[in-house]
Design a protein around this motif. Structure first.
Motif, mmCIF file in Angstrom:
data_model
loop_
_atom_site.group_PDB
_atom_site.id
_atom_site.type_symbol
_atom_site.label_atom_id
_atom_site.label_comp_id
_atom_site.label_asym_id
_atom_site.label_seq_id
_atom_site.Cartn_x
_atom_site.Cartn_y
_atom_site.Cartn_z
ATOM 1 N N THR A 31 20.992 -82.183 1.745
ATOM 2 C CA THR A 31 19.255 -81.381 1.471
ATOM 3 C C THR A 31 20.388 -80.156 0.489
ATOM 4 O OG1 THR A 31 20.693 -79.692 2.961
ATOM 5 C CG2 THR A 31 19.865 -81.521 4.097
ATOM 6 N N ARG B 30 24.301 -61.726 0.898
ATOM 7 C CA ARG B 30 23.628 -62.551 1.809
ATOM 8 C C ARG B 30 23.613 -61.121 2.571
ATOM 9 N NH1 ARG B 30 22.125 -67.658 4.205
ATOM 10 N NH2 ARG B 30 22.701 -67.742 6.478
ATOM 11 N N ASP C 199 21.968 -62.732 8.693
ATOM 12 C CA ASP C 199 21.809 -64.131 8.967
ATOM 13 C C ASP C 199 22.780 -64.814 8.429
ATOM 14 O OD1 ASP C 199 20.065 -65.859 7.582
ATOM 15 O OD2 ASP C 199 19.312 -65.796 5.910
ATOM 16 N N ILE D 275 25.698 -72.378 8.806
ATOM 17 C CA ILE D 275 25.425 -73.175 9.212
ATOM 18 C C ILE D 275 27.246 -73.547 9.633
ATOM 19 C CG2 ILE D 275 24.909 -75.549 9.682
ATOM 20 C CD1 ILE D 275 21.642 -74.701 8.854
ATOM 21 N N HIS E 38 29.701 -76.419 9.311
ATOM 22 C CA HIS E 38 29.753 -78.293 8.499
ATOM 23 C C HIS E 38 30.892 -78.820 9.154
ATOM 24 C CE1 HIS E 38 26.555 -76.004 6.271
ATOM 25 N NE2 HIS E 38 25.848 -77.209 6.014
ATOM 26 N N THR F 214 25.502 -67.821 19.749
ATOM 27 C CA THR F 214 25.548 -69.067 19.314
ATOM 28 C C THR F 214 25.771 -69.500 17.764
ATOM 29 O OG1 THR F 214 22.594 -68.603 19.103
ATOM 30 C CG2 THR F 214 23.247 -69.317 20.869
ATOM 31 N N ARG G 210 25.962 -78.864 11.891
ATOM 32 C CA ARG G 210 25.681 -79.932 11.699
ATOM 33 C C ARG G 210 26.646 -80.630 10.591
ATOM 34 N NH1 ARG G 210 22.676 -81.604 6.965
ATOM 35 N NH2 ARG G 210 23.222 -80.715 5.271
ATOM 36 N N PRO H 150 25.869 -71.708 3.700
ATOM 37 C CA PRO H 150 24.837 -71.559 4.048
ATOM 38 C C PRO H 150 24.497 -72.196 2.072
ATOM 39 C CG PRO H 150 25.808 -69.721 2.709
ATOM 40 C CD PRO H 150 26.884 -70.153 3.001
ATOM 41 N N SER H 151 23.150 -71.767 1.873
ATOM 42 C CA SER H 151 23.072 -72.617 0.882
ATOM 43 C C SER H 151 23.007 -72.239 -0.609
ATOM 44 C CB SER H 151 20.804 -72.953 0.445
ATOM 45 O OG SER H 151 20.079 -71.642 1.088
ATOM 46 N N GLU I 43 15.750 -78.145 3.169
ATOM 47 C CA GLU I 43 16.846 -77.465 4.383
ATOM 48 C C GLU I 43 16.884 -78.857 5.043
ATOM 49 O OE1 GLU I 43 15.017 -75.926 2.608
ATOM 50 O OE2 GLU I 43 16.014 -74.247 1.109
ATOM 51 N N SER I 44 17.586 -79.039 6.200
ATOM 52 C CA SER I 44 18.340 -79.260 7.012
ATOM 53 C C SER I 44 16.783 -78.780 8.466
ATOM 54 C CB SER I 44 19.085 -79.232 7.889
ATOM 55 O OG SER I 44 19.837 -77.647 8.253
ATOM 56 N N ARG J 52 13.364 -74.238 12.046
ATOM 57 C CA ARG J 52 12.586 -74.615 10.935
ATOM 58 C C ARG J 52 12.846 -76.032 10.681
ATOM 59 N NH1 ARG J 52 17.517 -73.500 6.217
ATOM 60 N NH2 ARG J 52 18.084 -75.219 6.785
ATOM 61 N N ALA K 96 14.519 -65.664 17.156
ATOM 62 C CA ALA K 96 14.944 -67.408 17.282
ATOM 63 C C ALA K 96 16.333 -67.501 16.041
ATOM 64 C CB ALA K 96 14.480 -68.320 17.743
ATOM 65 N N SER K 97 15.378 -67.717 15.364
ATOM 66 C CA SER K 97 16.468 -67.691 13.682
ATOM 67 C C SER K 97 16.839 -66.483 12.864
ATOM 68 C CB SER K 97 16.093 -68.958 13.697
ATOM 69 O OG SER K 97 16.791 -69.547 12.665
ATOM 70 N N GLY L 12 17.217 -65.479 10.242
ATOM 71 C CA GLY L 12 17.542 -66.709 8.130
ATOM 72 C C GLY L 12 15.508 -66.543 7.864
ATOM 73 N N GLN L 13 14.959 -67.325 9.166
ATOM 74 C CA GLN L 13 13.482 -67.490 9.349
ATOM 75 C C GLN L 13 12.146 -66.041 8.656
ATOM 76 O OE1 GLN L 13 13.654 -70.578 8.844
ATOM 77 N NE2 GLN L 13 15.273 -70.452 8.490
HETATM 78 O O1 TXA Z 1 20.417 -78.385 5.376
HETATM 79 C C1 TXA Z 1 20.586 -77.486 5.395
HETATM 80 O O2 TXA Z 1 20.858 -76.165 6.371
HETATM 81 C C2 TXA Z 1 21.606 -76.128 3.918
HETATM 82 C C3 TXA Z 1 22.999 -77.268 3.778
HETATM 83 C C4 TXA Z 1 23.686 -76.359 2.627
HETATM 84 O O3 TXA Z 1 23.258 -77.907 4.841
HETATM 85 N N1 TXA Z 1 21.746 -75.017 5.273
HETATM 86 C C5 TXA Z 1 20.980 -73.810 4.152
HETATM 87 O O4 TXA Z 1 21.068 -72.357 5.143
HETATM 88 O O5 TXA Z 1 20.168 -74.179 4.544
HETATM 89 P P1 TXA Z 1 20.825 -71.405 4.944
HETATM 90 O O6 TXA Z 1 22.191 -70.063 5.582
HETATM 91 O O7 TXA Z 1 19.960 -70.879 4.062
HETATM 92 O O8 TXA Z 1 20.094 -71.226 6.049
HETATM 93 C C6 TXA Z 1 20.314 -71.406 7.450
HETATM 94 C C7 TXA Z 1 19.557 -71.188 8.602
HETATM 95 C C8 TXA Z 1 19.284 -69.473 9.070
HETATM 96 O O9 TXA Z 1 18.823 -68.695 7.999
HETATM 97 C C9 TXA Z 1 19.471 -69.680 10.630
HETATM 98 O O10 TXA Z 1 17.789 -69.162 9.840
HETATM 99 C C10 TXA Z 1 19.911 -70.389 10.893
HETATM 100 O O11 TXA Z 1 19.796 -71.778 9.671
HETATM 101 N N2 TXA Z 1 20.512 -70.260 11.845
HETATM 102 C C11 TXA Z 1 22.087 -70.674 10.948
HETATM 103 N N3 TXA Z 1 22.704 -69.803 12.913
HETATM 104 C C12 TXA Z 1 21.829 -69.917 13.263
HETATM 105 C C13 TXA Z 1 22.172 -69.773 15.252
HETATM 106 N N4 TXA Z 1 23.438 -69.328 15.129
HETATM 107 N N5 TXA Z 1 20.937 -69.511 15.791
HETATM 108 C C14 TXA Z 1 19.641 -69.613 14.783
HETATM 109 N N6 TXA Z 1 19.363 -69.834 14.215
HETATM 110 C C15 TXA Z 1 20.770 -69.718 13.221
#
Ligand code: TXA
Ligand code: MG
Length: 326
Positions: free
Chosen positions: A25, A48, A52, A55, A57, A110, A114, A135-136, A172-173, A189, A213-214, A216-217
């Protein structure tokens, strides 16, 4: 660029460092989930906010044990989705293991998990013997990196990079969660794993404002170095419109750098963040980036719904990257 081998990356991670890793991604900024100081380094390096979550891996399903709640069997829906889409661009939000560092999950109950689809990173996780929180690999709020050069331009030589070439997917995923009894899917997302693909496994809904719910959005995200102005695809750029943009952004003059994307959504997703970065650097006189929203709005009745949904995922990133949408 501070480029490292896979073996070096293992040593650096063991020593409590962070390493930029390739995925299909975008590039991630990774740390060993069992090293609290390394996890903290991710937040500090990215600037950051701690609310937020990151994820996690994994390289094998067996690694879910140390990540998700102990003593529960994987719900069949989760197992089926993992079987179908992992390794791949799908993040599942599941009840977390009590022992998992709560900095990773920003104190939530939670965790997002991935299995990325990149041979080098899967090898790295196996050799380290621990999942990676990542994270990214960009400064907070900025465009995600889709090649090693992008990571270097975010952090200079302060972050070692495991160069795995350009990212295949480019955005992103897809992040999903579930209802209480794991019979329904909620999309937090949008991404390359689309609603139509998920719907084969369970009823699926897209959460319109997923910040609760999430976390980071956020509304503004993925921002390039110049303000991005997003035009509706059918809008003509008249003198009046130029003036409106200039005055709204409080600029003395308007010297736009145009960003265009190809019509093929798979290619457009792959190129999105490179194009945004290039547009921000074209000419020192440029003061904004102009782009058009992707062609057509998503309609469930479209014959090629998966493509339309990928366009919607690109639109989601563009809208959040934009300073002004007109
Ligand atoms: O493709 C991707 O997902 C990339 C690659 C590196 O794996 N990672 C990525 O991470 O985009 P990041 O941190 O930029 O975005 C992750 C988002 C968080 O901002 C949040 O919204 C959501 O995933 N997230 C993570 N853990 C969560 C949780 N426990 N509950 C709800 N949302 C969560
Ligand atoms: Mg990000």
């Amino acid at each position: 660029m501070f480029s490292v081998t896979e073996a070096d990356a293992v040593s650096l991670l063991r020593a409590g460092g962070v390493v930029a890793i390739p995925t299909e991604t975008v590039y991630g900024l990774a740390a060993d989930i069992t090293n609290s100081q390394a996890i903290e380094k991710i937040f500090i390096t990215k600037q950051r906010p701690f609310f937020d979550p990151l994820i996690v891996h994994i390289a094998e399903l067996a690694q879910m044990k140390s990540v998700i709640a102990e003593g529960i069997a994987l719900p069949p829906l989760v197992e089926n989705l993992a079987h179908e889409f992992w390794p791949g661009p799908l993040t599942m939000v599941l009840p977390k293991n009590k022992k998992l560092n709560s900095m990773i999950t920003s104190g939530l109950e939670t965790v997002g998990v991935r299995m990325p689809k990149h041979a080098l990173t899967l090898q790295l996780i196996r050799d380290l013997g621990q999942p990676l929180a990542a994270p990214s690999a960009n400064r907070f709020g900025r465009s995600s990196p889709t090649c090693a050069d992008h990571v270097a331009s975010e952090f200079g030589d302060s972050v070692p990079i495991l160069d795995g070439g350009p990212c295949e997917v480019g955005i992103e995923s897809t992040v999903i969660g579930f209802n209480r009894d794991f019979s329904k899917i909620q999309i937090y997302r949008p991404g390359a794993i689309t609603q139509i693909m998920l719907r084969k496994f369970a009823p699926t809904e897209t959460i319109i404002s997923p910040v609760m719910a999430s976390p980071g959005q956020l509304l503004h995200h993925y921002m390039p170095d110049l303000p991005l102005v997003l035009l509706k695809s059918n809008l003509h750029l008249t003198v009046d419109l130029y003036e409106l943009i200039r005055s709204t952004l409080n600029l003395e003059y308007l010297h736009p750098s145009w960003m265009t994307l190809t019509d093929d959504p798979t290619l457009a997703a792959r190129q999105l963040y490179s194009r945004l970065r290039e547009a921000a650097q074209k000419d020192s006189a440029n003061c904004i980036i102009l782009a058009r929203t992707v062609k057509k709005p998503y309609r469930a009745s479209d014959p090629d719904t998966s493509n339309a949904e990928l366009e919607q995922a690109i639109s989601d990133r563009l809208n959040k990257a934009a300073t002004l949408v007109i």
